[in-house]
Design an enzyme around this catalytic site. Structure first.
Site, PDB file in Angstrom:
ATOM      1  N   SER A  95       0.895  -1.316  -0.089  1.00  0.00           N
ATOM      2  CA  SER A  95      -0.018  -0.043   0.087  1.00  0.00           C
ATOM      3  C   SER A  95       0.752   1.196   0.027  1.00  0.00           C
ATOM      4  O   SER A  95       1.947   1.345   0.422  1.00  0.00           O
ATOM      5  CB  SER A  95      -0.860  -0.021   1.330  1.00  0.00           C
ATOM      6  OG  SER A  95      -1.511   1.274   1.253  1.00  0.00           O
ATOM      7  N   LYS A 124      -7.647  -0.085  -9.558  1.00  0.00           N
ATOM      8  CA  LYS A 124      -8.252  -0.676  -8.677  1.00  0.00           C
ATOM      9  C   LYS A 124      -9.573   0.400  -8.355  1.00  0.00           C
ATOM     10  O   LYS A 124      -9.142   1.280  -8.200  1.00  0.00           O
ATOM     11  CB  LYS A 124      -7.482  -0.903  -7.595  1.00  0.00           C
ATOM     12  CG  LYS A 124      -7.816  -1.546  -6.482  1.00  0.00           C
ATOM     13  CD  LYS A 124      -7.074  -2.022  -5.314  1.00  0.00           C
ATOM     14  CE  LYS A 124      -7.609  -2.519  -4.144  1.00  0.00           C
ATOM     15  NZ  LYS A 124      -8.257  -1.605  -2.991  1.00  0.00           N
ATOM     16  N   HIS A 145     -13.620  -1.146  -2.101  1.00  0.00           N
ATOM     17  CA  HIS A 145     -12.824  -0.649  -1.112  1.00  0.00           C
ATOM     18  C   HIS A 145     -13.290  -1.367   0.365  1.00  0.00           C
ATOM     19  O   HIS A 145     -13.124  -1.004   1.165  1.00  0.00           O
ATOM     20  CB  HIS A 145     -12.627   0.784  -0.972  1.00  0.00           C
ATOM     21  CG  HIS A 145     -11.198   1.197  -0.548  1.00  0.00           C
ATOM     22  ND1 HIS A 145     -10.199   1.782  -1.238  1.00  0.00           N
ATOM     23  CD2 HIS A 145     -10.619   1.357   0.809  1.00  0.00           C
ATOM     24  CE1 HIS A 145      -9.231   2.055  -0.648  1.00  0.00           C
ATOM     25  NE2 HIS A 145      -9.524   1.891   0.460  1.00  0.00           N
ATOM     26  N   ARG A 186     -15.842   0.858   2.313  1.00  0.00           N
ATOM     27  CA  ARG A 186     -15.324   1.700   3.257  1.00  0.00           C
ATOM     28  C   ARG A 186     -15.267   3.043   2.690  1.00  0.00           C
ATOM     29  O   ARG A 186     -15.156   4.140   3.428  1.00  0.00           O
ATOM     30  CB  ARG A 186     -13.804   1.586   3.391  1.00  0.00           C
ATOM     31  CG  ARG A 186     -13.451   0.362   3.960  1.00  0.00           C
ATOM     32  CD  ARG A 186     -11.961   0.100   4.137  1.00  0.00           C
ATOM     33  NE  ARG A 186     -11.111   0.729   4.775  1.00  0.00           N
ATOM     34  CZ  ARG A 186     -10.788   0.614   6.063  1.00  0.00           C
ATOM     35  NH1 ARG A 186     -11.407  -0.352   6.694  1.00  0.00           N
ATOM     36  NH2 ARG A 186      -9.808   1.247   6.627  1.00  0.00           N
ATOM     37  N   ARG A 214     -14.304 -14.301   1.933  1.00  0.00           N
ATOM     38  CA  ARG A 214     -13.999 -14.659   3.342  1.00  0.00           C
ATOM     39  C   ARG A 214     -13.551 -15.947   3.436  1.00  0.00           C
ATOM     40  O   ARG A 214     -13.589 -16.708   4.362  1.00  0.00           O
ATOM     41  CB  ARG A 214     -15.339 -14.335   4.349  1.00  0.00           C
ATOM     42  CG  ARG A 214     -15.700 -12.832   4.297  1.00  0.00           C
ATOM     43  CD  ARG A 214     -14.622 -12.306   5.150  1.00  0.00           C
ATOM     44  NE  ARG A 214     -14.833 -10.747   5.399  1.00  0.00           N
ATOM     45  CZ  ARG A 214     -14.120  -9.815   4.671  1.00  0.00           C
ATOM     46  NH1 ARG A 214     -13.591  -9.879   3.358  1.00  0.00           N
ATOM     47  NH2 ARG A 214     -14.639  -8.434   4.900  1.00  0.00           N
TER      48      ARG A 214
HETATM   49  C1  FNR Z   1      -7.786  -1.137   2.541  1.00  0.00           C
HETATM   50  N1  FNR Z   1      -7.981  -0.908   1.264  1.00  0.00           N
HETATM   51  C2  FNR Z   1      -6.838  -0.121   0.665  1.00  0.00           C
HETATM   52  N2  FNR Z   1      -6.893  -0.179  -0.475  1.00  0.00           N
HETATM   53  C3  FNR Z   1      -6.013   0.410  -1.317  1.00  0.00           C
HETATM   54  O1  FNR Z   1      -6.131   0.609  -2.488  1.00  0.00           O
HETATM   55  N3  FNR Z   1      -5.131   1.116  -0.588  1.00  0.00           N
HETATM   56  C4  FNR Z   1      -4.941   0.901   0.728  1.00  0.00           C
HETATM   57  O2  FNR Z   1      -4.175   1.486   1.399  1.00  0.00           O
HETATM   58  C5  FNR Z   1      -6.105   0.412   1.456  1.00  0.00           C
HETATM   59  N4  FNR Z   1      -5.830   0.251   2.763  1.00  0.00           N
HETATM   60  C6  FNR Z   1      -7.015  -0.459   3.439  1.00  0.00           C
HETATM   61  C7  FNR Z   1      -6.819  -0.520   4.838  1.00  0.00           C
HETATM   62  C8  FNR Z   1      -7.814  -1.266   5.539  1.00  0.00           C
HETATM   63  C9  FNR Z   1      -7.847  -1.590   7.018  1.00  0.00           C
HETATM   64  C10 FNR Z   1      -8.657  -1.940   4.799  1.00  0.00           C
HETATM   65  C11 FNR Z   1      -9.892  -2.839   5.389  1.00  0.00           C
HETATM   66  C12 FNR Z   1      -8.956  -1.923   3.402  1.00  0.00           C
HETATM   67  C13 FNR Z   1      -8.919  -1.591   0.591  1.00  0.00           C
HETATM   68  C14 FNR Z   1      -8.514  -3.179   0.175  1.00  0.00           C
HETATM   69  O3  FNR Z   1      -7.337  -3.017  -0.667  1.00  0.00           O
HETATM   70  C15 FNR Z   1      -9.620  -4.195  -0.595  1.00  0.00           C
HETATM   71  O4  FNR Z   1     -10.126  -3.412  -1.475  1.00  0.00           O
HETATM   72  C16 FNR Z   1     -10.574  -4.393   0.901  1.00  0.00           C
HETATM   73  O5  FNR Z   1      -9.885  -4.776   1.852  1.00  0.00           O
HETATM   74  C17 FNR Z   1     -11.612  -5.636   0.228  1.00  0.00           C
HETATM   75  O6  FNR Z   1     -12.664  -5.646   1.116  1.00  0.00           O
HETATM   76  P1  FNR Z   1     -12.585  -7.106   2.228  1.00  0.00           P
HETATM   77  O7  FNR Z   1     -12.662  -8.193   1.497  1.00  0.00           O
HETATM   78  O8  FNR Z   1     -11.427  -6.792   3.147  1.00  0.00           O
HETATM   79  O9  FNR Z   1     -14.028  -6.433   2.909  1.00  0.00           O
END
Ligand code: FNR
Length: 446
Positions: free
Chosen positions: A141, A319, A343, A346, A378
């Site tokens: 990330s 993405k 995401h 979120r 999951r």
């Molecule tokens: C993320 N996600 C995310 N995506 C990205 O492109 N850069 C990032 O820095 C982050 N950081 C991040 C932190 C946390 C704590 C979470 C939970 C998610 C999104 C991540 O890459 C991904 O798209 C999601 O986590 C997918 O959803 P689920 O399966 O985790 O619910």
């Protein structure tokens, strides 16, 4: 420590993954050892809630608004059922896929997750080691807790991609991509859904954003272009120019002092000094402020994307694609891959669940570029469904953060191992032998 049964980078080694994982677990049980992390996804999340601080768990587990997108991501899976076809010889099963010009042992990737120091002090270093040991590519990330070069050194054999949050400074973007290429990343993943920070209810209730405490900004503070921006900002505010730092309106309370010390500790990397000097220096605070100013730009458009081609020779994935028209446009723009994601719910509340969007996106892309899928996966059965609907690869997100929080590197390894084993079992029980050949006919619409 129980080592992973899947050897890195070796497609053959992933064969029989399920049987080995199951027997490892049951054999260890005979001597009274249970897995380090719960297998059930709900129990995994509950164990992480116990292991983490209230703020850390809220940041990782939480979503936007009433978290309806998060629920919808999960609910979308209930529409599809795995259709078992017995009496086919499934002794030999193959989970490998082609991605980015290489055969990968499994169709899994690790999604980019920022601020993993919230889950464990070794954060991305532990994740990188776990991913490398199990042969799963890791997407670093932009908001990692360690610089990408340090992550590369921690797991030199691991396959890595770099995720870019397109910042307001093109010079900074170019610098980050240069570093990604130099440190051995295989591709760039440009995240498009975070040009504004989502309305994250749990974090707002706790008034907690890790970046304001100097967390998750290591890629920035280790970057020469960013460091220059910080020095300019610090000079401007010393001379009384520029926007007043938000820090000036912070009330001095014990918590504010603790946060200041935390920022100074992180800032020691920037000042190249010890904590004492860092505490006196304006740079750490200026770094946080500079980060908050540059980390994203809502002005980004399709036309801007072309610049990324000048900044890197690496393949580029987008993405955050959910609309089929955007998928088609991405292909027209010449990108090398599309990553279907919201995401993890979120960003927008009551948004489109990614699994519902996947078939149309796949149809519009027509096999021209690979499609990575995430948001709501999951376990291995979920991955099976997404792959059967046309995803090339599936990214694991929150579950590995929970594993990290509960048991560090070992926890991440177990979470990923469990996904692989369940996928392998699902493949075989459904009557198939090659994940790459599984299509829509492997599913029944509920
Ligand atoms: C993320 N996600 C995310 N995506 C990205 O492109 N850069 C990032 O820095 C982050 N950081 C991040 C932190 C946390 C704590 C979470 C939970 C998610 C999104 C991540 O890459 C991904 O798209 C999601 O986590 C997918 O959803 P689920 O399966 O985790 O619910």
């Amino acid at each position: 420590m129980v080592q992973s049964s899947v050897a890195p980078q070796d497609p053959a080694a992933a064969r029989g993954a399920a049987r080995r994982t199951q027997s490892e677990i049951y054999r260890a049980g005979v001597s009274g050892t249970r897995p380090a992390v719960p297998i059930d996804p709900g129990a995994l999340e509950a164990a992480a809630r116990k292991a983490l601080s209230t703020e850390a768990f809220a940041y990782i587990a939480g979503g936007a608004g009433a978290e309806r997108t998060m629920s919808a991501n999960r609910a979308a899976f209930t529409r599809w059922q795995v259709w078992p076809r017995p009496l086919r010889d499934v002794t030999e099963r193959d989970l490998s896929i082609d991605l980015l010009g290489r055969r990968r042992p499994t169709p899994f990737l690790l999604a980019p997750l920022g601020v993993m120091e919230l889950a464990h002090p070794e954060a991305d270093l532990a994740v990188a080691r776990a991913a490398a040991s199990i042969g799963v590519p890791y997407t670093l990330s932009t908001q990692a807790s360690f610089p990408m070069e340090q992550i590369a050194t921690a797991a030199p054999t691991g396959a890595r991609l770099f995720q870019l949050y397109w910042s307001a400074s093109d010079e900074l973007n170019a610098s980050l991509l240069r570093r990604a290429e130099a440190s051995g990343c295989e591709a760039i993943v440009v995240t498009l859904d975070t040009h504004l920070l989502g309305w994250r209810t749990r974090d707002l209730d706790l008034a907690y954003l890790p970046f304001t405490r100097g967390m998750g900004i290591a890629q920035y503070t280790s970057d020469p272009v960013f460091q220059q921006l910080v020095r300019e900002r610090a000079r401007a505010s010393a001379a009384g120019h520029g926007t007043p730092p938000p820090g000036e309106s912070v009330k001095i309370t014990p918590k504010a002092v603790a946060a200041g010390i935390q920022i100074a500790r992180k800032g020691a990397a920037l000042t190249g000094t010890g904590l004492r000097e860092s505490l006196r220096s304006p740079l750490p605070r200026a770094a946080v402020e500079t980060f908050l100013e540059v980390f994203s730009t809502p002005a980004l458009t399709w036309d801007d994307l072309a610049k990324a081609r000048e900044w890197t020779t690496l393949p580029i994935f987008l993405k955050g694609i959910v609309h089929p028209d955007d998928a088609a446009r991405a292909v027209d723009a010449g990108v090398d891959g599309v990553w279907v994601s919201n995401h993890g719910g979120r960003q927008i509340d009551q948004s489109v669940p990614t699994l519902a969007a996947l078939p149309d996106v796949v149809a519009r892309i027509g096999g021209k570029v690979p499609v990575v899928f995430d948001s709501g996966v999951r376990g291995g059965a979920d991955a099976f469904v997404a792959l059967a609907l046309g995803a090339t690869a599936v990214a694991i997100g929150r579950p590995y953060a929970y594993g990290l929080g509960i048991a560090g590197e070992k926890g991440v390894r177990e979470v990923v191992r469990n996904h692989i084993a369940e996928l392998d079992i699902t493949l075989g029980l459904a009557g198939h032998t090659s994940i790459q050949d599984v299509g829509r006919e492997a599913l029944r619409e509920a």
